[in-house]
Design an enzyme around this catalytic site. Structure first.
Site, PDB file in Angstrom:
ATOM      1  N   HIS A 269       0.561  -0.998   0.345  1.00 20.31           N
ATOM      2  CA  HIS A 269       0.053   0.050  -0.055  1.00 20.31           C
ATOM      3  C   HIS A 269       0.624   1.290   0.327  1.00 20.31           C
ATOM      4  O   HIS A 269       0.673   1.709  -1.133  1.00 20.31           O
ATOM      5  CB  HIS A 269      -0.816   0.017   1.517  1.00 20.31           C
ATOM      6  CG  HIS A 269      -1.987   1.156   1.453  1.00 20.31           C
ATOM      7  ND1 HIS A 269      -3.480   0.920   1.012  1.00 20.31           N
ATOM      8  CD2 HIS A 269      -1.109   2.114   1.768  1.00 20.31           C
ATOM      9  CE1 HIS A 269      -3.432   1.879   1.306  1.00 20.31           C
ATOM     10  NE2 HIS A 269      -2.704   3.302   1.207  1.00 20.31           N
ATOM     11  N   GLU A 270       1.522   1.235   1.247  1.00 18.22           N
ATOM     12  CA  GLU A 270       2.465   2.554   1.418  1.00 18.22           C
ATOM     13  C   GLU A 270       2.774   2.615  -0.191  1.00 18.22           C
ATOM     14  O   GLU A 270       3.900   3.818  -0.109  1.00 18.22           O
ATOM     15  CB  GLU A 270       3.413   2.340   2.547  1.00 18.22           C
ATOM     16  CG  GLU A 270       2.247   2.465   3.596  1.00 18.22           C
ATOM     17  CD  GLU A 270       1.351   3.835   3.746  1.00 18.22           C
ATOM     18  OE1 GLU A 270       1.340   4.327   3.153  1.00 18.22           O
ATOM     19  OE2 GLU A 270       0.075   3.205   4.121  1.00 18.22           O
ATOM     20  N   HIS A 273       1.853   4.142  -2.636  1.00 21.60           N
ATOM     21  CA  HIS A 273       1.725   5.867  -2.987  1.00 21.60           C
ATOM     22  C   HIS A 273       3.694   6.160  -3.298  1.00 21.60           C
ATOM     23  O   HIS A 273       3.752   7.236  -3.566  1.00 21.60           O
ATOM     24  CB  HIS A 273       1.683   6.364  -1.077  1.00 21.60           C
ATOM     25  CG  HIS A 273      -0.448   5.723  -0.452  1.00 21.60           C
ATOM     26  ND1 HIS A 273      -0.680   6.753  -1.368  1.00 21.60           N
ATOM     27  CD2 HIS A 273      -0.708   5.229   0.379  1.00 21.60           C
ATOM     28  CE1 HIS A 273      -2.144   6.946  -0.920  1.00 21.60           C
ATOM     29  NE2 HIS A 273      -1.606   5.749  -0.287  1.00 21.60           N
ATOM     30  N   GLU A 299      -4.905   7.476  -3.923  1.00 21.50           N
ATOM     31  CA  GLU A 299      -5.379   5.866  -2.685  1.00 21.50           C
ATOM     32  C   GLU A 299      -5.880   4.943  -3.502  1.00 21.50           C
ATOM     33  O   GLU A 299      -5.013   3.798  -3.645  1.00 21.50           O
ATOM     34  CB  GLU A 299      -6.233   6.425  -2.073  1.00 21.50           C
ATOM     35  CG  GLU A 299      -6.514   5.935  -0.952  1.00 21.50           C
ATOM     36  CD  GLU A 299      -6.163   5.556  -0.361  1.00 21.50           C
ATOM     37  OE1 GLU A 299      -5.002   6.391   0.409  1.00 21.50           O
ATOM     38  OE2 GLU A 299      -5.523   4.413   0.607  1.00 21.50           O
TER      39      GLU A 299
HETATM   40 ZN   LIG Z   1      -3.284   5.302   1.458  1.00 24.02          ZN
END
Ligand SMILES: [Zn+2]
Ligand SMILES: [Zn+2]
Lengths: 505, 505
Positions: A269-270, A273, A299
């Protein structure tokens, strides 16, 4: 540009670069506070952050800034700007207007109130006491309504708040997409609930050594194309990604010995980003365009990597043997299929942040509908618990036994962040829509993933999305990449197809 | 203070606090660059440091600052200030005058020149080519002479430079103390050279696992009273200590597998610097007084811990068994006495930073004498290599075979840091003089050290030195603590006694 405009432009970019420099210093201080700054220095450090933020704020709303904006938006000057330059002016103007229109005293009042209310919220949540939180939440809502008055209502009142996080997004549009999504997801969730074919997740309840988790996380980040020469991985209580500049985009993770999936999927997830921020064009450095274009698009990148790729069967066909090698004792007897199904289990939970890829969207739709009722339809704060519980019953088939597990669960409202929640589901919808296009343009995509050849994905996303930073609006990005507006059916299709198979519906 | 003065004072401290806030942010960015900032972000980060430094500089020489200084130095206002307030004004005035008197263009010129000259110096050192370095060094010296003109000569020309690092120190004083020190150390060094009783250091040439070195270093720092809740330990190429605020004083170290003493003594050294900064009174936070009073006093604290305590027999009586436990294979057959003598070996080396506690001072005296000749006696830059080599022959009995190992070895001059070197030996002299008093006031001192009871030492130093920060001058500190002026005999006595025993003279 003629020479006059050129000279002015250089002076203006100097001011803009200065404002960006403060951002980088302040972000580093935040990163430091969350990754290991010594406890006894925190109070003075917070003061330093406040001081530098105030110094930066002065520049952002300075007369100098006002004059530049005035100058560069004159038709005869605007006509001489290229597209990027025009977007820079637009960003500065948006920020200037947002802050300049509100009396400084009110901004101060809001900042004191929201800090105080967060403390009250913490206690209210701990004591399951909505009534003690209510008066402050009323004040926050009232002050926000006052702010909206200063900013000028765009469409409906609530539109103004949405626009803060997702530029140009409207209630009209969200009603349409969230309505459609809800229509399709509620029956799917109910069918899954009723299915007897539940994944077995008991094998996840084991101890997974941190050292091995670290190795696996670093390996996966490298596979995604996260550039360790332009970032670093640390530990923090809550994982986050932070872009200091495009050559320094840091991520954190948090290891849980009794949960191997937590750090693994948070790294994906990170990492998503971070890939976005690392691959923004260097040409935008030092401008307000050198960041993600919106919360929602940001996101979409984290969730594309975490869920659509990271929880796909193809991904684990490639990486599950690696995971087994890192945890032979725990996983040698667990089949790929069992693992795949376990990390995709759906559970109707009360808590948003613990929810799965599918029901997550219903948690968000509930919050969206309630926020809209507050700002557009006169819902009173005192009635929030009732409305909240009713919607959970309707959409998820469960009713919170108390407000701590219900309306008090999220920090956002106590800080005044109304309009923010939508971004999370927007991310899911954008991600599915983008993925649909990627599959068409990279016909071998599934094969790439199955082979662990993830770099073409990063490159395609860089080409289509990352490099533009904030020089395209979210709507422009999604139109430019997929050829159509935001369309919730891609997410619904993806979820239906995936979960019908997993739950054998 | 009357109400007018009080109101002005509050506004003034607000400005001062703001300036201090920039220091903290900039220091954190430097720390970050040296402890793990990703390589690809460095260039933009350096730009951010430059931008924020420029913003801070504007405040330091602002008209606002000038007016405050003017106001608070009026006799009728000054009379209403307490001692600390007066010192704050004095510090601000010193900084203001130093920077304001020089035309901004000249400051810019110096900063570009020194950055450029450092690059040239690196190449010159690598190529053993003093001639390529000479023209730039001439420019730096000339520009510094010009600056001294702006600043106003204090005593002799070179006094002005000394005062920058060691406030109120003069050539007259240094000539006296360095002259006396040289007189006593040169024969001592010669006698050691001639002694047949050399320590055996061969056992130090082994591999010492980094993990064990880390454990031992952390243990020793804890024993000294370094507060890990107000600091942290990281790794960097060159060890350093940096105070962000008194609750956040960080140190770094560098582990060498083939040298167990390097990280160990550098931890004691940087730990000494850090104890000073951690124990400055919280009342001084946010003022320019919340730091060490001078380079020399700061260095006295690092050297007191590193050498006088850390290389004492009493210290190792307590801690050598611990070190042996960490490295049983390497040290089990090495006696305490052999270890003690080995870490105190004296060698007449060419390189300052590799030299021992004793000869180090001669390296510094040489540099002091040469700098004084440049600024007070017309020594030309082209003659530096000749003078350098001659002094090494005279004081240390060795002649550099080339300039890379001679006059080109240090970075300081290329950056314009003339006047700085003296601090290192001042640190040694202050440390010995302070230790002499401490022994009188803590009669059990030796016993404390032998028992590993180091906290009373930290407490005594806090009471006498640390807490005052910069609210006392170096001369005041040394007078207040020891009851006399700087006196080089304490260092000479200490070194004679210690090394006569080690070398059986
Ligand atoms: Zn996030
Ligand atoms: Zn030092």
């Amino acid at each position: 540009m003629n020479n006059d405009v050129k000279a002015k432009w250089e002076a203006f970019t100097e001011l803009v670069r200065k404002i960006t420099a403060y951002n980088e210093a302040i972000s580093l201080m935040h990163w430091d506070l969350r990754t290991g700054a010594p406890r006894k220095g925190v109070e003075l450090r917070s003061g330093v952050i406040g001081t530098l933020s105030a110094e930066q704020f002065k520049l952002r709303v300075s007369d100098e800034m006002g004059e530049y904006i005035d100058y560069f938006t004159r038709p005869e000057v605007d006509g001489q700007l290229d597209d990027t330059a025009r977007r820079i002016v637009k960003e500065c103007k948006k920020d200037y207007d947002e802050n300049k229109r509100i009396p400084a005293k009110k901004i101060e009042e809001f900042s004191v109130l929201s800090a105080h209310t967060q403390t009250i919220w913490e206690e209210a949540k701990a004591n399951n006491d909505f009534a003690s939180f209510e008066p402050n939440l009323v004040k926050i809502v009232d002050l926000l309504k006052e702010f909206i008055g200063y900013w000028g209502v765009k469409g409906t009142t609530y539109d103004t708040l949405l626009d803060k996080y997702e530029p140009e997004l409207t209630v009209a549009k969200l009603d349409e997409v969230f309505g459609r999504l809800r229509e399709r997801l509620v029956p799917l969730v109910a069918a899954i609930q009723a299915s007897p074919n539940k994944p077995d997740t008991t094998f996840l309840d084991q101890i997974f050594e941190q050292e091995q988790q670290e190795k696996m996380g670093l390996f996966i980040l490298g596979q995604m194309g996260y550039d360790f020469d332009a970032g670093r991985l640390d530990e923090s209580v809550h994982p986050f990604a932070i872009g200091l500049n495009s050559g320094d985009v840091r991520i954190t993770t948090h290891y849980l010995q009794d949960d191997v999936t937590s750090a693994l999927f948070s790294s994906l997830h990170e990492g998503g980003h971070a890939l976005y921020e690392q691959n923004i064009s260097k040409d935008l450095a030092g401008t307000p365009l050198a960041t993600g274009t919106s919360m929602g698009i940001h996101e979409s990148q984290s969730r594309l990597w975490e869920n659509i790729i990271g929880r796909s069967r193809a991904f684990w066909e490639r990486y599950y043997p690696d995971l087994q090698k890192h945890f032979p004792q725990q996983l040698q007897d667990v089949s790929l299929d069992d693992f795949y199904r376990a990390v995709n289990r759906v559970e109707n939970s009360l808590i948003r942040i613990e929810s799965d890829e599918l029901t997550y969207n219903l948690h968000i739709i509930i919050r969206y509908e309630i926020e809209k009722m507050i700002f557009n339809e006169g819902l009173e704060v005192k009635d929030l618990p009732k409305v909240w519980n009713e919607k959970y019953r309707q959409y998820l088939g469960i009713t919170p036994p108390n407000d701590s597990l219900g309306v008090l669960q999220d920090v956002h409202w106590s800080g005044g962040d109304f309009g923010y929640f939508a971004s999370y589901s927007l991310g899911n919808m954008y991600a599915a829509q983008i993925m649909n296009t990627m599959k068409k343009e990279l016909p071998e995509l599934d094969q790439y993933i199955r082979e662990g050849n993830l770099i073409p994905i990063k490159e395609w996303l860089t080409e289509k999305i990352y490099r533009f930073g904030k020089s395209r609006t979210p709507a422009e990005i999604i139109m430019q990449v997929t050829g159509e507006e935001l369309n919730p059916d891609y997410l619904a299709d993806y979820l239906e197809e995936k979960y019908k198979e997993i739950y054998k519906l």
